[in-house]
Motif scaffolding. Structure first.
Motif, mmCIF file in Angstrom:
data_model
loop_
_atom_site.group_PDB
_atom_site.id
_atom_site.type_symbol
_atom_site.label_atom_id
_atom_site.label_comp_id
_atom_site.label_asym_id
_atom_site.label_seq_id
_atom_site.Cartn_x
_atom_site.Cartn_y
_atom_site.Cartn_z
ATOM 1 N N ASP A 34 0.869 -1.173 0.000
ATOM 2 C CA ASP A 34 0.000 0.000 0.000
ATOM 3 C C ASP A 34 0.913 1.232 0.000
ATOM 4 O O ASP A 34 1.541 1.548 1.023
ATOM 5 N N LEU A 35 1.019 1.911 -1.151
ATOM 6 C CA LEU A 35 1.939 3.047 -1.265
ATOM 7 C C LEU A 35 1.524 4.208 -0.360
ATOM 8 O O LEU A 35 2.378 4.963 0.101
ATOM 9 N N ARG A 36 0.236 4.357 -0.106
ATOM 10 C CA ARG A 36 -0.209 5.414 0.806
ATOM 11 C C ARG A 36 0.356 5.152 2.211
ATOM 12 O O ARG A 36 0.787 6.075 2.892
ATOM 13 N N ASP A 37 0.382 3.885 2.624
ATOM 14 C CA ASP A 37 0.943 3.540 3.929
ATOM 15 C C ASP A 37 2.450 3.813 3.954
ATOM 16 O O ASP A 37 2.971 4.341 4.936
ATOM 17 N N ILE A 38 3.164 3.469 2.883
ATOM 18 C CA ILE A 38 4.600 3.768 2.809
ATOM 19 C C ILE A 38 4.809 5.280 2.878
ATOM 20 O O ILE A 38 5.692 5.765 3.587
ATOM 21 N N ALA A 39 3.973 6.045 2.163
ATOM 22 C CA ALA A 39 4.081 7.504 2.192
ATOM 23 C C ALA A 39 3.835 8.042 3.604
ATOM 24 O O ALA A 39 4.538 8.949 4.067
ATOM 25 N N ASP A 40 2.856 7.478 4.302
ATOM 26 C CA ASP A 40 2.586 7.904 5.678
ATOM 27 C C ASP A 40 3.786 7.632 6.579
ATOM 28 O O ASP A 40 4.148 8.459 7.425
ATOM 29 N N MET A 41 4.433 6.465 6.401
ATOM 30 C CA MET A 41 5.630 6.143 7.179
ATOM 31 C C MET A 41 6.741 7.150 6.893
ATOM 32 O O MET A 41 7.415 7.628 7.803
ATOM 33 N N MET A 42 6.928 7.487 5.609
ATOM 34 C CA MET A 42 7.955 8.455 5.221
ATOM 35 C C MET A 42 7.656 9.830 5.793
ATOM 36 O O MET A 42 8.569 10.546 6.209
ATOM 37 N N SER A 43 6.381 10.215 5.823
ATOM 38 C CA SER A 43 5.998 11.516 6.378
ATOM 39 C C SER A 43 6.444 11.643 7.827
ATOM 40 O O SER A 43 6.996 12.672 8.230
ATOM 41 N N VAL A 44 6.221 10.593 8.601
ATOM 42 C CA VAL A 44 6.614 10.605 10.007
ATOM 43 C C VAL A 44 8.141 10.653 10.133
ATOM 44 O O VAL A 44 8.692 11.457 10.891
ATOM 45 N N GLN A 45 8.838 9.810 9.370
ATOM 46 C CA GLN A 45 10.291 9.751 9.450
ATOM 47 C C GLN A 45 10.939 11.071 9.055
ATOM 48 O O GLN A 45 11.928 11.488 9.646
ATOM 49 N N MET A 46 10.387 11.725 8.034
ATOM 50 C CA MET A 46 11.002 12.938 7.499
ATOM 51 C C MET A 46 10.385 14.211 8.076
ATOM 52 O O MET A 46 10.781 15.306 7.697
ATOM 53 N N GLN A 47 9.402 14.073 8.937
ATOM 54 C CA GLN A 47 8.712 15.195 9.558
ATOM 55 C C GLN A 47 8.198 16.179 8.514
ATOM 56 O O GLN A 47 8.415 17.377 8.593
ATOM 57 N N GLY A 158 12.041 -3.119 21.298
ATOM 58 C CA GLY A 158 10.784 -2.729 21.914
ATOM 59 C C GLY A 158 10.100 -1.566 21.233
ATOM 60 O O GLY A 158 9.002 -1.199 21.585
ATOM 61 N N GLU A 159 10.720 -0.948 20.261
ATOM 62 C CA GLU A 159 10.118 0.181 19.544
ATOM 63 C C GLU A 159 9.706 -0.258 18.149
ATOM 64 O O GLU A 159 10.340 -1.097 17.538
ATOM 65 N N VAL A 160 8.638 0.327 17.637
ATOM 66 C CA VAL A 160 8.235 0.030 16.264
ATOM 67 C C VAL A 160 9.304 0.567 15.328
ATOM 68 O O VAL A 160 9.779 1.682 15.481
ATOM 69 N N ASN A 161 9.717 -0.246 14.371
ATOM 70 C CA ASN A 161 10.758 0.124 13.429
ATOM 71 C C ASN A 161 10.157 0.145 12.022
ATOM 72 O O ASN A 161 10.172 -0.862 11.330
ATOM 73 N N PRO A 162 9.636 1.297 11.559
ATOM 74 C CA PRO A 162 8.950 1.341 10.274
ATOM 75 C C PRO A 162 9.871 1.334 9.059
ATOM 76 O O PRO A 162 9.398 1.273 7.942
ATOM 77 N N ASN A 163 11.184 1.406 9.240
ATOM 78 C CA ASN A 163 12.098 1.472 8.107
ATOM 79 C C ASN A 163 12.144 0.194 7.293
ATOM 80 O O ASN A 163 12.440 0.207 6.128
ATOM 81 N N GLN A 164 11.924 -0.925 7.939
ATOM 82 C CA GLN A 164 12.233 -2.199 7.329
ATOM 83 C C GLN A 164 11.143 -2.720 6.406
ATOM 84 O O GLN A 164 11.146 -2.416 5.235
ATOM 85 N N MET A 165 10.275 -3.519 6.899
ATOM 86 C CA MET A 165 9.256 -4.156 6.076
ATOM 87 C C MET A 165 8.063 -3.227 5.913
ATOM 88 O O MET A 165 7.508 -2.786 6.912
ATOM 89 N N PRO A 166 7.687 -2.898 4.653
ATOM 90 C CA PRO A 166 6.454 -2.117 4.505
ATOM 91 C C PRO A 166 5.324 -2.812 5.266
ATOM 92 O O PRO A 166 5.235 -4.036 5.302
#
Length: 172
Positions: A34-47, A158-166
């Motif tokens: 889901d590219l929208r989900d990947i974009a949402d993850m990137m938004s958080v990472q890149m502020q 113990g922390e969510v790591n969104p970088n790895q697996m979409p």
């Protein structure tokens, strides 16, 4: 039970499984991220904000747990405060093995060729990725699978790591 102790139990369970354990039957097949989900993850990472504009990310999972993730011109438009809007494109693949049972997974990558590039004001810059930190680099965590949806939540320390697996996939 804390996230750390859950991760330790998860690792112990998966590492004690036979070396060639199969993945959950539900996971076998071809999935589209889901590219929208990947974009949402990137938004958080890149502020900032990210919007998908082109391409796709697919993943094929075989019954023995071998997987190939392919980024086919996945392109996002990214806006970060005080920086001109940029177009970021990712191409390439990662391949490895997922061991998955009882909604827990460990994914290890043997081959990683994902490459990113950003176009900012007409200038193209390469974005370095590697399997230790980049998308498709594996991970450890939990998953949920239905007939048409696969969801991963990777954890690290113990922390969510969104970088790895979409996180969110739909069956092709």
């Amino acid at each position: 039970m804390t996230r750390f102790s859950m991760t330790v139990c998860l690792a112990a369970t998966l590492f004690s499984a036979p070396a060639h354990a199969a993945v959950d039957d539900c996971m076998v097949g071809t999935w589209i991220a889901d590219l929208r989900d990947i974009a949402d993850m990137m938004s958080v990472q890149m502020q900032g904000t990210a919007t998908p504009t082109n391409g796709e990310v697919s993943m094929e999972i075989l019954p023995d747990g071998m997987f190939t993730l392919l980024a086919d011109d996945m392109t996002l438009s990214i806006a970060i405060p005080d920086i001109p809007v940029m177009s970021v494109k990712v191409v390439g693949y990662s391949a490895g093995r997922i061991d998955a049972a009882d909604n827990a997974f460990i994914a290890a990558v043997d081959d990683y060729t994902l490459v990113g590039s950003a176009d900012v004001l007409g200038q193209t810059m390469e974005i370095p990725f590697d399997s230790a930190t980049g998308m498709g680099g594996g991970g450890i965590g939990w998953f949920e699978c239905t007939a048409d949806t696969l969801r991963f939540e990777a954890t690290a320390g113990g922390e969510v790591n969104p970088n790895q697996m979409p996180r969110l996939w739909h069956r092709r």
